[in-house]
Structure formats: structure tokens, C-alpha cells
Design an enzyme around this catalytic site. Structure first.
Site, PDB file in Angstrom:
ATOM      1  CG  ASP A   1      -1.731  -1.148   1.449  1.00 52.73           C
ATOM      2  OD1 ASP A   1      -2.061  -1.778   0.431  1.00 52.73           O
ATOM      3  OD2 ASP A   1      -2.069  -1.446   2.607  1.00 52.73           O
TER       4      ASP A   1
HETATM    5  N1  URA Z   1      -0.989  -5.960   4.006  1.00 55.61           N
HETATM    6  C1  URA Z   1      -1.485  -4.704   4.029  1.00 55.61           C
HETATM    7  O1  URA Z   1      -2.494  -4.475   4.652  1.00 55.61           O
HETATM    8  N2  URA Z   1      -0.848  -3.757   3.334  1.00 55.61           N
HETATM    9  C2  URA Z   1       0.278  -3.979   2.644  1.00 55.61           C
HETATM   10  O2  URA Z   1       0.833  -3.059   2.044  1.00 55.61           O
HETATM   11  C3  URA Z   1       0.787  -5.270   2.627  1.00 55.61           C
HETATM   12  C4  URA Z   1       0.132  -6.243   3.321  1.00 55.61           C
END
Ligand code: URA
Length: 241
Positions: free
Chosen positions: A105
Site C-alpha cells: 500500500d
Molecule cells: N498488508 C497490508 O495491509 N498492506 C500492505 O501493504 C501489505 C500487506
């Protein structure tokens, strides 16, 4: 056009000319499936399948593999239509057409592999190989023994039950706790959704390991090239050895 094998190997960026000669003498170079140990051997790079340590050398473009320590605020895409900052902007010297292996993310930081090796990328992302990813999450909310156990056993998300995970409490604070969690699935926003399912809110998330690789020696916003041994290990993990 026929050229000496060591010249082809060094041009592919795998080793210097001298090091390529050593690779040949050590029996690590194969042409069309046959080991070649003599230095005088010539072949046509456009036709022959040449491999070093079992890994084919790419004729068109050298295959490159990087480990990036992604900071927050960068998107894990090669291009962004809305002009937002992408992780590739953190590797300005890399001229090959590379892509991130999966996604983090924008507000997650940590380890992200970047490569132009599509076959390896697909292997590492395929659920069959259950590649391990470890995250450290800073969370708020009521983090109990029971919720840690549940996270480890599997929690029910809208896209189904999560597979068993390894969970370790690193620090229990009155407001914020730190938890290390290792999963081998790759669902969208999985870690955040898992904590949310047990009533906790992820305030910060960092991926500290992926497929046996860690962030040691790579500062936030920096990257390094993987060694041949590391690439070979990834091939093995992705079922491609
Ligand atoms: N899980 C998440 O919630 N975000 C990420 O970026 C990777 C794994």
C-alpha cells in the site's frame, strides 16, 4: 553471428570477461543444455540457450533484480495515471523496464522486490508457492492474547478465512503495540484487514522480510541489487530451479 562465450556472458552483465572465463572453467555454463568447459567455444547468442548456474541469460535485455526499502507515500505501480509518485522513481539509474513484485500500500513501507524477470515475478506471486512475507505492525486497540491467537489461526475476512500465520508480540504498550506477523498469502490490504477483524487499527506497517530476504543494510528510500545466490534462492522458492 558467432562470438566467444565469455564475451556473450559479460555483455549480458552477469560477470566481467575474466569472471566469465572462470564460470566456464568451473563448469557453471551450459549451452543448449550441455556443459561447456573450454574457453575457445563460440556460439550465436541469438540462437543458443545459454545458462549460468541453471539460470538462462536473457538475450534481449539483461535481467535485473533489486531490493528496495520503500518509504511511505510511493505507489507500487510502474506508472500512475494520476501523476502520483511511484516506486520506480526511487530507482532512477535503472534503465531496464522493471516492475515491482506485487504491491505494498502507499502508506506501507519496507521490502519490495523490483525486476524485469516476469517469470520469476509470477512464480513469487503465485499462491501455490506460499512465499513468506513478514510485517511489523504498530497497532492501537485492545490487543489481547485471544486476538493474537486468532490472528495466528486465521480470521474471517470478506474474501474468506486467512491461512495460519506466525504472530509475535514485540511490544505491548498502553496505547500502541508492535506485532510481527508472517503470512504467506497476498490478498489486498491483508494485514490491515486482519487486525481490523480483531478490533485493532494499524497505525504503521512495514514489510521487513520477503521470500527469505531482509532489509539489512538498505536504508529507507534506498535499494540494492540482489546477488546471484539470492536470485538462485528466489528461483528455487518460486519452483523454477
Ligand atoms: N498488508 C497490508 O495491509 N498492506 C500492505 O501493504 C501489505 C500487506
Amino acid at each position: 553471428m558467432e562470438e566467444r562465450l565469455q564475451k556473450i556472458i559479460s555483455r549480458a552483465g552477469i560477470a566481467s570477461r575474466r569472471a566469465a572465463e572462470k564460470l566456464i572453467l568451473d563448469g557453471r555454463v551450459f549451452v543448449d543444455g550441455q556443459v561447456v568447459r573450454e574457453l575457445g567455444r563460440k556460439c550465436d547468442a541469438a540462437r543458443a540457450v545459454i545458462s549460468v548456474d541453471g539460470i538462462p541469460i536473457c538475450r534481449a535485455e539483461r535481467r535485473v533484480y533489486f531490493l528496495l526499502n520503500k518509504p511511505k507515500g510511493f505507489f507500487s505501480t510502474a506508472r500512475d495515471e494520476r501523476g502520483r509518485r511511484t516506486v520506480l522513481e526511487l530507482l532512477p539509474e535503472v534503465k531496464e523496464r522493471v516492475y515491482p513484485v506485487g504491491r505494498l500500500d502507499a502508506n506501507t513501507e519496507g521490502l519490495l522486490l523490483i525486476t524485469n524477470d516476469g517469470a520469476l515475478m509470477n512464480g513469487l506471486l503465485h499462491p501455490r508457492y506460499e512465499v513468506e512475507k513478514t510485517y511489523v505492525a504498530k497497532v492501537t486497540g485492545n490487543l489481547t492474547e485471544a486476538s493474537l491467537k486468532l490472528l495466528g489461526q486465521g480470521v474471517l475476512l470478506e474474501d474468506g478465512l486467512t491461512a495460519p500465520a506466525r504472530v509475535r508480540l514485540l511490544e505491548q504498550g498502553t496505547e500502541v503495540s508492535r506485532v510481527e506477523i508472517t503470512i504467506h498469502e497476498g490478498r489486498n490490504r491483508q494485514v490491515r484487514r486482519m487486525f481490523s477483524a480483531v478490533g485493532c487499527d494499524v497505525k504503521a506497517l512495514k514489510r521487513v522480510a520477503f521470500a527469505g530476504l531482509g532489509l539489512e543494510g538498505v536504508k529507507r528510500g534506498e535499494y540494492r541489487e540482489l546477488s546471484r545466490e539470492e536470485v538462485a534462492m528466489l528461483y528455487e522458492i518460486a519452483g523454477m530451479d
